[in-house]
Design a protein around this motif. Structure first.
Motif, PDB file in Angstrom:
ATOM      1  N   CYS A  98      13.664  62.028  28.742  1.00 49.94           N
ATOM      2  CA  CYS A  98      13.056  62.758  27.627  1.00 49.94           C
ATOM      3  C   CYS A  98      11.624  62.279  27.372  1.00 49.94           C
ATOM      4  N   ASP A 102       8.233  64.508  27.536  1.00 48.33           N
ATOM      5  CA  ASP A 102       7.266  64.594  26.442  1.00 48.33           C
ATOM      6  C   ASP A 102       5.850  64.312  26.924  1.00 48.33           C
ATOM      7  N   LEU A 140      14.345  72.593  25.343  1.00 51.75           N
ATOM      8  CA  LEU A 140      14.869  71.679  24.334  1.00 51.75           C
ATOM      9  C   LEU A 140      16.061  72.289  23.603  1.00 51.75           C
ATOM     10  N   THR A 143      18.906  71.654  25.761  1.00 46.01           N
ATOM     11  CA  THR A 143      19.193  70.218  25.781  1.00 46.01           C
ATOM     12  C   THR A 143      20.002  69.792  24.565  1.00 46.01           C
ATOM     13  N   LEU A 144      19.725  70.388  23.422  1.00 49.84           N
ATOM     14  CA  LEU A 144      20.377  70.012  22.167  1.00 49.84           C
ATOM     15  C   LEU A 144      21.731  70.686  21.950  1.00 49.84           C
ATOM     16  N   TYR A 149      21.452  64.800  18.609  1.00 52.80           N
ATOM     17  CA  TYR A 149      20.133  64.316  19.007  1.00 52.80           C
ATOM     18  C   TYR A 149      19.929  64.586  20.490  1.00 52.80           C
ATOM     19  N   LEU A 150      18.759  64.287  20.989  1.00 52.91           N
ATOM     20  CA  LEU A 150      18.384  64.719  22.340  1.00 52.91           C
ATOM     21  C   LEU A 150      19.248  64.134  23.448  1.00 52.91           C
ATOM     22  N   THR A 151      19.744  62.910  23.257  1.00 50.13           N
ATOM     23  CA  THR A 151      20.542  62.299  24.319  1.00 50.13           C
ATOM     24  C   THR A 151      21.988  62.061  23.905  1.00 50.13           C
ATOM     25  N   ASP A 159      14.034  60.890  20.443  1.00 49.05           N
ATOM     26  CA  ASP A 159      13.895  61.768  19.283  1.00 49.05           C
ATOM     27  C   ASP A 159      12.642  61.442  18.478  1.00 49.05           C
ATOM     28  N   TRP A 186      18.071  70.182  14.441  1.00 46.65           N
ATOM     29  CA  TRP A 186      17.628  68.831  14.844  1.00 46.65           C
ATOM     30  C   TRP A 186      16.422  68.395  14.023  1.00 46.65           C
TER      31      TRP A 186
END
Length: 218
Positions: A98, A102, A140, A143-144, A149-151, A159, A186
């Protein structure tokens, strides 16, 4: 001595470092630089960072000039636990993935829109550039799916980094709740963190006003 953070309210990347510091309860000396006054080109700052970029961390003479690296460094050195950047290899790899997304994709697409506005007084956001941001928002959103949260179900520095970037992107390309419900939830979840407003909210408001004024000026 406390680490020194050189940043500006107009730097989303700087906001992410402030978020990380607040999350681990780290007290830093925050030195706000005003680029409009050329303070980023002063001999004192250039000695610390010849690239004159933000944010820059000075941890008692140890200099780091990239926000994602700063955040991983601060957590590993100063956090009392590792929940933001776990020692577990697979969990950490997902976070790194992630972070690279970014710094390698989202931020460049954002800056492709933002720099012409700031530096060249461009008033119109080209459709191809806004489409690029919408495309990454779609990534994203997927992904969510099914995660808080992102992971996974715990907040991490992934995040903290990406919320600062996406907040800035939302000024350029609105994040519609009906189109991006996972991202919207999120963002709300991130904004509810006890340290969010102090670290990102106040500076984000300054950023929003700056960009809107730039776009409105004739």
């Amino acid at each position: 001595m406390a680490p020194k953070l050189y940043t500006t309210a107009l730097s989303p990347a700087g906001h992410s470092v402030l978020l990380t510091a607040e999350a681990i309860n780290l007290k830093m000396e925050v030195i706000m630089i005003d680029p409009s006054k050329g303070e980023h080109l002063s001999p004192e700052f250039l000695k610390i960072n010849p690239e004159h970029t933000f944010p820059t961390l000075d941890d008692n003479g140890f200099i780091i000039r990239e926000s994602h690296v700063i955040n991983t460094y601060l957590v590993q050195k100063y956090s009392k636990d590792d929940y933001l950047y776990p020692q577990n290899l697979q969990k950490r790899t997902l976070i790194d993935q992630c972070l690279y997304l970014d710094c390698g994709v989202i931020q460049p697409k954002m800056m492709a829109i933002l720099e012409p506005i700031i530096k060249h007084s461009v008033k119109i956001i080209p459709k191809d550039k806004s489409d690029n941001l919408i495309q990454i928002l779609s990534t994203l959103e997927t992904t969510l799916q099914g995660k808080k949260y992102l992971t996974g179900n715990n907040v991490t520095i992934a995040d903290l980094n990406i919320i600062a970037t996406i907040s800035a992107c939302s000024v350029l390309v609105p994040v519609a709740a009906n189109r991006f419900p996972n991202i919207t939830e999120w963002i709300t979840r991130m904004q509810s963190l006890p340290y969010y407003e102090q670290a990102n909210g106040i500076n984000f408001d300054i950023f929003v006003n700056f960009v809107k004024n730039k776009l409105m000026r004739s």
